[in-house]
Design an enzyme around this catalytic site. Structure first.
Site, mmCIF file in Angstrom:
data_model
loop_
_atom_site.group_PDB
_atom_site.id
_atom_site.type_symbol
_atom_site.label_atom_id
_atom_site.label_comp_id
_atom_site.label_asym_id
_atom_site.label_seq_id
_atom_site.Cartn_x
_atom_site.Cartn_y
_atom_site.Cartn_z
ATOM 1 N N ARG A 130 -4.953 24.921 -46.715
ATOM 2 C CA ARG A 130 -6.233 25.506 -46.296
ATOM 3 C C ARG A 130 -6.044 26.331 -45.018
ATOM 4 N NH1 ARG A 130 -11.554 21.750 -45.891
ATOM 5 N NH2 ARG A 130 -10.420 20.878 -44.146
ATOM 6 N N ARG B 35 -8.468 43.525 -23.154
ATOM 7 C CA ARG B 35 -9.453 43.059 -24.121
ATOM 8 C C ARG B 35 -9.811 44.221 -25.028
ATOM 9 N NH1 ARG B 35 -14.779 43.235 -25.165
ATOM 10 N NH2 ARG B 35 -15.731 41.409 -26.139
ATOM 11 N N HIS C 292 -10.698 45.038 -29.354
ATOM 12 C CA HIS C 292 -10.935 44.365 -30.622
ATOM 13 C C HIS C 292 -9.792 44.461 -31.647
ATOM 14 C CE1 HIS C 292 -14.927 44.130 -28.936
ATOM 15 N NE2 HIS C 292 -15.355 43.426 -29.966
ATOM 16 N N LYS D 224 -11.842 28.574 -41.968
ATOM 17 C CA LYS D 224 -12.126 27.669 -40.833
ATOM 18 C C LYS D 224 -11.711 28.380 -39.557
ATOM 19 C CE LYS D 224 -11.805 23.107 -41.261
ATOM 20 N NZ LYS D 224 -12.928 22.318 -41.791
ATOM 21 N N GLU E 4 -24.481 23.417 -46.911
ATOM 22 C CA GLU E 4 -23.764 22.204 -46.478
ATOM 23 C C GLU E 4 -24.406 21.728 -45.187
ATOM 24 O OE1 GLU E 4 -19.598 23.003 -45.513
ATOM 25 O OE2 GLU E 4 -20.093 24.977 -44.748
HETATM 26 N N1 PLP Z 1 -18.366 21.494 -43.619
HETATM 27 C C1 PLP Z 1 -18.253 21.879 -42.330
HETATM 28 C C2 PLP Z 1 -18.960 23.121 -41.864
HETATM 29 C C3 PLP Z 1 -17.476 21.108 -41.431
HETATM 30 O O1 PLP Z 1 -17.340 21.485 -40.145
HETATM 31 C C4 PLP Z 1 -16.840 19.926 -41.904
HETATM 32 C C5 PLP Z 1 -16.035 19.077 -41.001
HETATM 33 O O2 PLP Z 1 -16.061 19.199 -39.797
HETATM 34 C C6 PLP Z 1 -17.001 19.565 -43.252
HETATM 35 C C7 PLP Z 1 -17.760 20.385 -44.071
HETATM 36 C C8 PLP Z 1 -16.356 18.321 -43.795
HETATM 37 O O3 PLP Z 1 -14.994 18.515 -43.930
HETATM 38 P P1 PLP Z 1 -14.012 17.258 -44.161
HETATM 39 O O4 PLP Z 1 -14.524 16.579 -45.385
HETATM 40 O O5 PLP Z 1 -12.650 17.893 -44.341
HETATM 41 O O6 PLP Z 1 -14.092 16.404 -42.944
#
Ligand code: PLP
Length: 276
Positions: free
Chosen positions: A49, A98, A100, A145, A177
């Site tokens: 990931r 700095r 972009h 992430k 979520e």
């Molecule tokens: N969604 C978001 C936005 C998160 O920040 C997290 C964990 O911090 C999760 C879902 C859950 O991820 P995991 O199941 O890997 O802990």
């Protein structure tokens, strides 16, 4: 002990430049790997990931898979605690100005640290937790992430300000979520989850013959759910019993949440900790 750009050192000695693009622009990736009984859980999936996030931000992966594994192993060994949370951050490095666009010839900043993995107390299962809802105003590439987490921070604070545990997010009328968790719902005995899933819970549902659907879930379906669960590495399986001040279902943790919690704890003992 932490890892910073090829060196291991105490956190108090770790230094990065204020010109680091992670600091200036939030131009960085992160990943979190839970460790149970000193065994990283599914490290290859997490490192995969991370590679996906780096690819999405057009930053070359600074370490090979064996190098990442060696760093993680050393950080786990160099820190106290059987259960740890390994945090990895890679930024586009520190340029002299700095600006972009991507800098040329600037090495990335690579940082790995460990923190205690603190999961929720089991007695919360008796009561469940309260959540609020909010519009999901994060950027559109949440599959990456990145450390640009201001929207998540502001959304999570809405829950804290309301004395609640989490903010459940909706976009265009559908569940996305939680601000830092995944959300599952149960309606008429059927477990439902949006596209983003927490694999272990889904695997346990499969193993124990729970019927489930992975599909877009309307906000109205969430508000009429019999059960809502919040899941993450640290929340594990946490029933949401109050939503925007109103009870979810009967206002108590539902039978499927209690069953899933038990399956999850057994999975943790036998698989995550590797005990027989
Ligand atoms: N969604 C978001 C936005 C998160 O920040 C997290 C964990 O911090 C999760 C879902 C859950 O991820 P995991 O199941 O890997 O802990």
């Amino acid at each position: 002990m932490v890892y910073l750009n090829g060196q291991y050192m105490p956190i108090a000695e770790a230094r990065i430049s204020p010109m680091d693009r992670g600091f200036l622009f939030g131009d960085g990736a992160f990943e979190l790997i839970p460790v149970y009984s000193r065994r990283p859980f599914r490290p290859l999936e997490h490192l995969g990931r991370l590679a996906h996030t780096l690819e999405g931000m057009r930053l070359a992966n600074p370490l090979s898979l064996p190098q990442w594994q060696a760093v993680i192993e050393r950080i786990v060994a160099g820190n106290p605690g059987e259960d740890q949370s390994i945090y990895i951050q890679v930024t586009r490095g520190a340029d002299v100005k700095r600006d972009h666009p991507f800098p040329k010839g600037v090495p990335p900043t690579v940082f790995v640290m460990s923190a205690p993995l603190v999961t929720v107390a089991p007695d919360l299962l008796q009561t469940g937790v309260a959540c609020v809802c909010a519009a999901d105003n994060r950027w559109l590439r949440c599959n990456l992430k990145t450390v640009s987490l201001l929207a998540n921070v502001l959304l999570r604070q809405e829950a804290v300000d309301a004395g609640c545990t989490e903010t459940i997010l909706f976009r265009d009328g559908f569940l996305s979520e939680g601000s830092a968790s995944n959300i599952f719902i149960v309606r008429n005995g059927l477990l439902m989850l949006p596209g983003i899933t927490y694999d272990v819970v889904l695997e346990l549902a499969q193993k124990h013959g729970l019927s489930y659907e992975v599909r877009d879930i309307l906000e109205a379906e969430v508000r009429a759910a019999d059960e809502i669960w919040m899941t993450s590495s640290t929340k594990e399986v946490l029933p949401v019993t109050t939503l925007d001040g109103r009870p979810v279902g009967k206002g108590k943790p539902g039978p499927l949440a209690i069953a899933m919690y038990g399956w999850y704890q057994a999975f943790k003992r036998t698989v995550m900790r590797g005990a027989q």
